[in-house]
Design an enzyme around this catalytic site. Structure first.
Site, PDB file in Angstrom:
ATOM      1  N   CYS A   5      -5.127   7.684   9.095  1.00  0.00           N
ATOM      2  CA  CYS A   5      -5.501   7.149  10.400  1.00  0.00           C
ATOM      3  C   CYS A   5      -5.223   8.151  11.504  1.00  0.00           C
ATOM      4  CB  CYS A   5      -4.721   5.858  10.661  1.00  0.00           C
ATOM      5  SG  CYS A   5      -5.288   4.499   9.635  1.00  0.00           S
ATOM      6  N   VAL A  64       7.622   6.463  16.806  1.00  0.00           N
ATOM      7  CA  VAL A  64       7.341   7.117  15.518  1.00  0.00           C
ATOM      8  C   VAL A  64       6.105   8.014  15.607  1.00  0.00           C
ATOM      9  CG1 VAL A  64       6.893   6.758  13.057  1.00  0.00           C
ATOM     10  CG2 VAL A  64       8.483   5.251  14.265  1.00  0.00           C
ATOM     11  N   ARG A  89      -4.010  10.323   2.875  1.00  0.00           N
ATOM     12  CA  ARG A  89      -2.987  11.380   3.027  1.00  0.00           C
ATOM     13  C   ARG A  89      -2.186  11.553   1.737  1.00  0.00           C
ATOM     14  NH1 ARG A  89      -1.677  13.412   7.721  1.00  0.00           N
ATOM     15  NH2 ARG A  89       0.534  13.587   7.305  1.00  0.00           N
ATOM     16  N   ASP A 101       4.115   0.124  12.168  1.00  0.00           N
ATOM     17  CA  ASP A 101       2.919  -0.588  11.695  1.00  0.00           C
ATOM     18  C   ASP A 101       2.911  -2.072  12.077  1.00  0.00           C
ATOM     19  OD1 ASP A 101       1.801   1.665  10.094  1.00  0.00           O
ATOM     20  OD2 ASP A 101       3.726   1.449   9.100  1.00  0.00           O
ATOM     21  N   LYS A 132       0.843  -1.213   0.000  1.00  0.00           N
ATOM     22  CA  LYS A 132       0.000   0.000   0.000  1.00  0.00           C
ATOM     23  C   LYS A 132       0.869   1.250   0.000  1.00  0.00           C
ATOM     24  CE  LYS A 132      -1.838   1.548   4.106  1.00  0.00           C
ATOM     25  NZ  LYS A 132      -1.368   2.922   4.331  1.00  0.00           N
ATOM     26  N   ASN A 133       1.927   1.228   0.822  1.00  0.00           N
ATOM     27  CA  ASN A 133       2.716   2.448   1.008  1.00  0.00           C
ATOM     28  C   ASN A 133       3.736   2.687  -0.104  1.00  0.00           C
ATOM     29  OD1 ASN A 133       1.156   2.895   3.210  1.00  0.00           O
ATOM     30  ND2 ASN A 133       2.688   2.275   4.725  1.00  0.00           N
TER      31      ASN A 133
HETATM   32  N1  EPU Z   1       5.756  14.308  10.762  1.00  0.00           N
HETATM   33  C1  EPU Z   1       5.761  15.629  11.105  1.00  0.00           C
HETATM   34  N2  EPU Z   1       5.567  16.559  10.095  1.00  0.00           N
HETATM   35  C2  EPU Z   1       5.371  16.196   8.801  1.00  0.00           C
HETATM   36  C3  EPU Z   1       5.385  14.816   8.467  1.00  0.00           C
HETATM   37  C4  EPU Z   1       5.596  13.887   9.469  1.00  0.00           C
HETATM   38  O1  EPU Z   1       5.923  15.978  12.264  1.00  0.00           O
HETATM   39  O2  EPU Z   1       5.190  17.077   7.942  1.00  0.00           O
HETATM   40  C5  EPU Z   1       5.933  13.293  11.825  1.00  0.00           C
HETATM   41  C6  EPU Z   1       4.672  12.429  11.986  1.00  0.00           C
HETATM   42  O3  EPU Z   1       3.685  13.078  12.767  1.00  0.00           O
HETATM   43  C7  EPU Z   1       5.229  11.172  12.620  1.00  0.00           C
HETATM   44  C8  EPU Z   1       6.630  11.065  11.997  1.00  0.00           C
HETATM   45  O4  EPU Z   1       6.933  12.365  11.472  1.00  0.00           O
HETATM   46  O5  EPU Z   1       5.349  11.354  14.013  1.00  0.00           O
HETATM   47  C9  EPU Z   1       6.746  10.041  10.900  1.00  0.00           C
HETATM   48  O6  EPU Z   1       5.758  10.296   9.894  1.00  0.00           O
HETATM   49  P1  EPU Z   1       6.010   9.910   8.367  1.00  0.00           P
HETATM   50  O7  EPU Z   1       5.982  11.158   7.566  1.00  0.00           O
HETATM   51  O8  EPU Z   1       7.206   9.056   8.292  1.00  0.00           O
HETATM   52  O9  EPU Z   1       4.720   9.055   8.062  1.00  0.00           O
HETATM   53  P2  EPU Z   1       3.782   9.137   6.799  1.00  0.00           P
HETATM   54  O10 EPU Z   1       4.564   9.324   5.550  1.00  0.00           O
HETATM   55  O11 EPU Z   1       2.628  10.047   7.075  1.00  0.00           O
HETATM   56  C10 EPU Z   1       3.945   6.589   6.227  1.00  0.00           C
HETATM   57  C11 EPU Z   1       2.961   5.468   6.116  1.00  0.00           C
HETATM   58  C12 EPU Z   1       2.505   5.053   7.486  1.00  0.00           C
HETATM   59  C13 EPU Z   1       3.721   4.600   8.288  1.00  0.00           C
HETATM   60  C14 EPU Z   1       4.736   5.746   8.345  1.00  0.00           C
HETATM   61  C15 EPU Z   1       6.020   5.352   9.049  1.00  0.00           C
HETATM   62  C16 EPU Z   1       1.913   5.934   4.009  1.00  0.00           C
HETATM   63  C17 EPU Z   1       0.684   6.325   3.273  1.00  0.00           C
HETATM   64  N3  EPU Z   1       1.827   5.918   5.331  1.00  0.00           N
HETATM   65  O12 EPU Z   1       3.225   7.647   6.829  1.00  0.00           O
HETATM   66  O13 EPU Z   1       1.650   3.943   7.308  1.00  0.00           O
HETATM   67  O14 EPU Z   1       3.325   4.253   9.581  1.00  0.00           O
HETATM   68  O15 EPU Z   1       5.070   6.176   7.002  1.00  0.00           O
HETATM   69  O16 EPU Z   1       6.639   4.284   8.396  1.00  0.00           O
HETATM   70  O17 EPU Z   1       2.928   5.606   3.408  1.00  0.00           O
HETATM   71  C18 EPU Z   1      -0.156   2.575   7.720  1.00  0.00           C
HETATM   72  O18 EPU Z   1       0.184   1.955   6.695  1.00  0.00           O
HETATM   73  O19 EPU Z   1      -1.072   2.179   8.491  1.00  0.00           O
HETATM   74  C19 EPU Z   1       0.514   3.817   8.054  1.00  0.00           C
HETATM   75  C20 EPU Z   1       0.078   4.661   8.978  1.00  0.00           C
END
Ligand code: EPU
Length: 453
Positions: free
Chosen positions: A135, A347, A111, A325, A39-40
């Site tokens: 989420c 995280v 997102r 995850d 998915k990611n």
């Molecule tokens: N963060 C910030 N500011 C930002 C972006 C992120 O503070 O502008 C913080 C977040 O709040 C979090 C940390 O940085 O505390 C990590 O967030 P990250 O940006 O790495 O996560 P994401 O890209 O929003 C993706 C996956 C998530 C997975 C995380 C970590 C997708 C669509 N989502 O999220 O997947 O947990 O990376 O590996 O790729 C899931 O599949 O259920 C899921 C939540």
């Protein structure tokens, strides 16, 4: 769209005709499942197709609602999308402007729309981002993304309906240092830098396997990207990219989830398409907890060998650490382990909400604001409940549960599988956001359930 509406949409969009299931637990799961593309990665690869001048082809695409949401958004911008089996063809020859209302209507609670910004600014000179969903597992701000885009020269205007961006002077390569190795912000840099004028240097990058697979796709398209060993990525912008042909990396989050379900229920599953290198850290923890696995050329077998499971101490982290995850289904297996386990979530600040339902089912879990791991994380001393102590073994009993989020929801489902008696799980459509053919897989594994409604 509220959570209930989204769950219903998710369920409907992947062929699930109801939003609740009744599970009669207490039986080990057994069977063979196929793992499709992650998915990611798949959703980001679909966005990358916007950068090509020629059509792209993506294989091993899972039937999940997040893919449908991104498909809908791409179509709003004029991309012609065709799905043949698990192969997606994406033709971006006629990318055009889209109206705010159509973008809002298709964004759902994903997102991913934030990642459309770079490609759209390159193609159209403007981008609109609706209010973002995803989420509810913490604040999930987008400050890194906006800062990244401003660095490339985007002008950002916040409106009540969302965020408008323009790039009157085009996008230029830049130097960026992320305060935290964010997966999304790293992807934002990649999708923007590949066609920005000049060089970009990104320090503090996330290096998850899904990011490496996105880099592989961009390289196939004609991008020049160098990954150094110290979380530094250097990108030389190019003027033109072509379409790509790519088989998506398997979903290691789905694989870890079913592996934990086998451990928690005393079962045995073969996950076709799962591969070892992307799961090394998970496999170590699985073994420490008493689970067995066997790596084959075409997948990995996971099983409970009998006897007691062992408690473990785990800290979630960015790659190559233990993924955030993976902790939710593992926590259910740890509730069955003989002793005290600790899980320190570093995280997301708010990712233990799902344990309330497990406690209701008889698990003994306490959540603490302290960092109960070997290192202090950014959430320590800030009142975030981000460390869990799990004492076992316990026998779980059936309950009525409402799924809160994707991974938490899957862990509730695992708890229901292990529990004595019957559980009713509502909002189950949320699980279909990330778990392909969920009901069909339950059938394959011999789960005793029926769909309600
Ligand atoms: N963060 C910030 N500011 C930002 C972006 C992120 O503070 O502008 C913080 C977040 O709040 C979090 C940390 O940085 O505390 C990590 O967030 P990250 O940006 O790495 O996560 P994401 O890209 O929003 C993706 C996956 C998530 C997975 C995380 C970590 C997708 C669509 N989502 O999220 O997947 O947990 O990376 O590996 O790729 C899931 O599949 O259920 C899921 C939540």
């Amino acid at each position: 769209m509220n959570t209930q509406e989204f769950a219903t949409l998710s369920a409907a969009s992947v062929g699930m005709t109801a939003d609740a299931i009744r599970v009669r637990g207490g039986k080990p799961i057994h069977g063979r499942l196929q793992m499709k593309g992650a998915k990611n990665l798949v959703t980001k690869a679909m966005v990358a197709s916007l950068l090509g001048h020629t059509p792209s082809e993506l294989r091993s695409v899972p039937e999940i609602s997040d893919v449908k949401v991104v498909r809908g958004l791409l179509e709003v911008y004029g991309v012609v999308v065709d799905l043949d089996g698990d192969t997606l063809r994406l033709d971006p020859s006629n990318v055009e402007r889209a109206h705010e209302t159509s973008i809002n209507a298709h964004a759902g609670s994903s997102r991913i729309p934030i990642l459309f910004c770079g490609p759209l600014l390159h193609r159209l000179g403007e981008a609109f981002i609706p209010d973002l969903g995803g989420c509810r597992i913490g604040d999930r701000p987008i400050d890194f993304h906006l800062e990244v885009l401003r660095n490339f020269g985007a002008q950002v205007e916040k409106l009540p309906s969302g965020i408008w961006m323009t790039a009157p002077n085009g996008l230029r390569g830049t130097k960026i240092s992320l305060p935290y190795p964010s997966v999304g912000a790293t992807e934002q840099v990649l999708l923007t830098a590949v066609m920005a004028k000049g060089k970009t240097e990104l320090k503090g990058a996330a290096v998850e396997p899904e990011i490496m697979d996105l880099i592989a796709i961009l390289q196939k398209m004609g991008a020049v990207i160098q990954v150094d060993t110290d979380r530094t990525i250097r990108i030389q912008g190019v003027e033109r990219l072509e379409g790509y042909s790519h088989r998506a990396l398997f979903d290691r989050n789905e694989a870890a989830s079913w592996a934990c379900a086998a451990l928690a229920t005393g079962g045995d599953v073969f996950l076709e398409g799962a591969s070892q290198p992307e799961m090394t850290t998970f496999l170590n923890v699985y073994r420490k907890a008493g689970g067995k696995f066997e790596v084959h050329d075409d997948g990995i077998r996971f099983w409970h060998p009998g006897g007691d499971l062992k408690p473990v101490v785990v800290e979630t982290d960015v790659h190559p650490g233990f993924m955030t995850d993976w902790q939710q289904p593992l926590v259910v297996a740890l509730a069955k382990a003989n002793g005290i386990s600790i899980v320190h979530e570093t995280v997301y600040e708010q990712r233990f909400g799902f344990t309330d339902a497990l406690v209701k089912m008889g698990a003994y879990i306490q959540i603490h604001t302290e960092c109960l791991g070997s290192h202090a994380c950014r959430f320590g001393q800030r009142n975030y409940e981000h460390s869990a102590v799990i004492a076992g073994p316990v026998d779980l009993h059936g309950a009525d549960i409402t799924v809160p989020d994707l991974r938490g929801g899957f862990s509730h489902f695992v708890a229901a599988l292990t529990a004595d008696g019957e559980s009713t799980i509502k909002n189950v459509g949320i699980i279909a956001r990330g778990y392909e053919r969920f009901l069909e897989k339950m059938q394959t594994l011999g789960v005793d359930f029926d769909v309600i409604g």
